[in-house]
Write an enzyme that holds these catalytic residues in place. Structure first.
Site, PDB file in Angstrom:
ATOM      1  N   ASP A 100       0.849  -1.191   0.000  1.00 24.28           N
ATOM      2  CA  ASP A 100       0.000   0.000   0.000  1.00 24.28           C
ATOM      3  C   ASP A 100       0.894   1.254   0.000  1.00 24.28           C
ATOM      4  OD1 ASP A 100      -3.208   0.546   1.009  1.00 24.28           O
ATOM      5  OD2 ASP A 100      -1.784   2.216   1.130  1.00 24.28           O
TER       6      ASP A 100
ATOM      7  N   GLU B 177     -12.107   3.688  -1.149  1.00 15.86           N
ATOM      8  CA  GLU B 177     -11.762   4.774  -2.075  1.00 15.86           C
ATOM      9  C   GLU B 177     -11.527   4.254  -3.484  1.00 15.86           C
ATOM     10  OE1 GLU B 177      -8.323   6.609  -0.370  1.00 15.86           O
ATOM     11  OE2 GLU B 177      -9.454   7.373   1.356  1.00 15.86           O
TER      12      GLU B 177
ATOM     13  N   HIS C 234     -10.457  -5.196  -3.224  1.00 12.95           N
ATOM     14  CA  HIS C 234      -9.113  -5.495  -2.726  1.00 12.95           C
ATOM     15  C   HIS C 234      -9.178  -5.853  -1.255  1.00 12.95           C
ATOM     16  CE1 HIS C 234      -9.886  -1.169  -2.359  1.00 12.95           C
ATOM     17  NE2 HIS C 234      -9.178  -1.215  -1.235  1.00 12.95           N
TER      18      HIS C 234
ATOM     19  N   HIS D  17      -7.166  -5.778   2.240  1.00 13.97           N
ATOM     20  CA  HIS D  17      -6.045  -5.200   2.984  1.00 13.97           C
ATOM     21  C   HIS D  17      -5.445  -6.278   3.881  1.00 13.97           C
ATOM     22  CE1 HIS D  17      -6.810  -0.781   2.354  1.00 13.97           C
ATOM     23  NE2 HIS D  17      -8.021  -1.219   2.094  1.00 13.97           N
TER      24      HIS D  17
HETATM   25  P1  5GP Z   1      -9.650   1.525   0.215  1.00 14.88           P
HETATM   26  O1  5GP Z   1      -9.832   2.650   1.163  1.00 14.88           O
HETATM   27  O2  5GP Z   1     -10.280   1.768  -1.139  1.00 14.88           O
HETATM   28  O3  5GP Z   1     -10.054   0.204   0.814  1.00 14.88           O
HETATM   29  O4  5GP Z   1      -8.098   1.383   0.030  1.00 14.88           O
HETATM   30  C1  5GP Z   1      -7.392   1.852  -1.069  1.00 14.88           C
HETATM   31  C2  5GP Z   1      -5.941   1.763  -0.684  1.00 14.88           C
HETATM   32  O5  5GP Z   1      -5.185   1.912  -1.857  1.00 14.88           O
HETATM   33  C3  5GP Z   1      -5.496   2.851   0.289  1.00 14.88           C
HETATM   34  O6  5GP Z   1      -4.980   2.248   1.472  1.00 14.88           O
HETATM   35  C4  5GP Z   1      -4.450   3.632  -0.491  1.00 14.88           C
HETATM   36  O7  5GP Z   1      -3.353   4.021   0.319  1.00 14.88           O
HETATM   37  C5  5GP Z   1      -4.024   2.640  -1.563  1.00 14.88           C
HETATM   38  N1  5GP Z   1      -3.610   3.246  -2.816  1.00 14.88           N
HETATM   39  C6  5GP Z   1      -4.283   4.223  -3.507  1.00 14.88           C
HETATM   40  N2  5GP Z   1      -3.627   4.519  -4.648  1.00 14.88           N
HETATM   41  C7  5GP Z   1      -2.528   3.722  -4.670  1.00 14.88           C
HETATM   42  C8  5GP Z   1      -1.460   3.573  -5.602  1.00 14.88           C
HETATM   43  O8  5GP Z   1      -1.385   4.238  -6.641  1.00 14.88           O
HETATM   44  N3  5GP Z   1      -0.500   2.661  -5.296  1.00 14.88           N
HETATM   45  C9  5GP Z   1      -0.560   1.893  -4.161  1.00 14.88           C
HETATM   46  N4  5GP Z   1       0.434   1.023  -3.959  1.00 14.88           N
HETATM   47  N5  5GP Z   1      -1.546   2.021  -3.264  1.00 14.88           N
HETATM   48  C10 5GP Z   1      -2.521   2.924  -3.509  1.00 14.88           C
END
Ligand code: 5GP
Length: 114
Positions: free
Chosen positions: A32, A98, A103, A105
């Site tokens: 991440d 977001e 996905h 975590h």
């Molecule tokens: P969500 O909140 O959608 O479950 O998590 C999305 C995750 O993707 C976040 O923890 C954010 O830090 C990570 N993330 C967003 N854009 C990128 C990216 O371009 N590269 C990587 N490696 N992680 C990303």
């Protein structure tokens, strides 16, 4: 750009860089960008037919995907010697999601052995 295009599609196609720690025909795991633990990985399914934006959108065709991600996370943890970790799905905007590409975590205070 297709309507459902996300940053994770670009990572799969290697159009933007990511620190990939595991990949096979079905799944990719990468670090991440904003880690919330010593080890913070994201597991995604690579096949077009497995694409689903969120847990909220699962149907008969994609119901297997969360389990696929969990099994790969379990295998990676075992291979890297991590025996304590958290697995999380953020579901919908209200659940902190977001990126609308399903996905998993993977968070651990144990450091991954690269
Ligand atoms: P969500 O909140 O959608 O479950 O998590 C999305 C995750 O993707 C976040 O923890 C954010 O830090 C990570 N993330 C967003 N854009 C990128 C990216 O371009 N590269 C990587 N490696 N992680 C990303």
């Amino acid at each position: 750009m297709p309507e459902k295009e996300t940053i994770f599609h670009k990572i799969i196609r290697r159009e933007i860089p990511a620190s990939i720690v595991y990949e096979d025909d079905e799944v990719m795991a990468f670090k991440d960008k904003h880690p919330k633990a010593k080890t913070h990985l994201l597991f995604i399914a690579k096949k077009e037919s497995d694409f689903v934006p969120s847990i909220n959108d699962l149907d008969e065709k994609t119901a297997h995907v969360p389990l696929l991600l969990i099994r790969k996370a379990q295998a990676l943890a075992k291979s890297k010697g991590i025996d304590g970790y958290q697995l999380k799905f953020h579901v919908g905007k209200g659940g902190g999601q977001e990126v609308f590409f399903l996905h998993l975590h993977f968070l651990s205070e144990q450091k991954i052995n690269d």
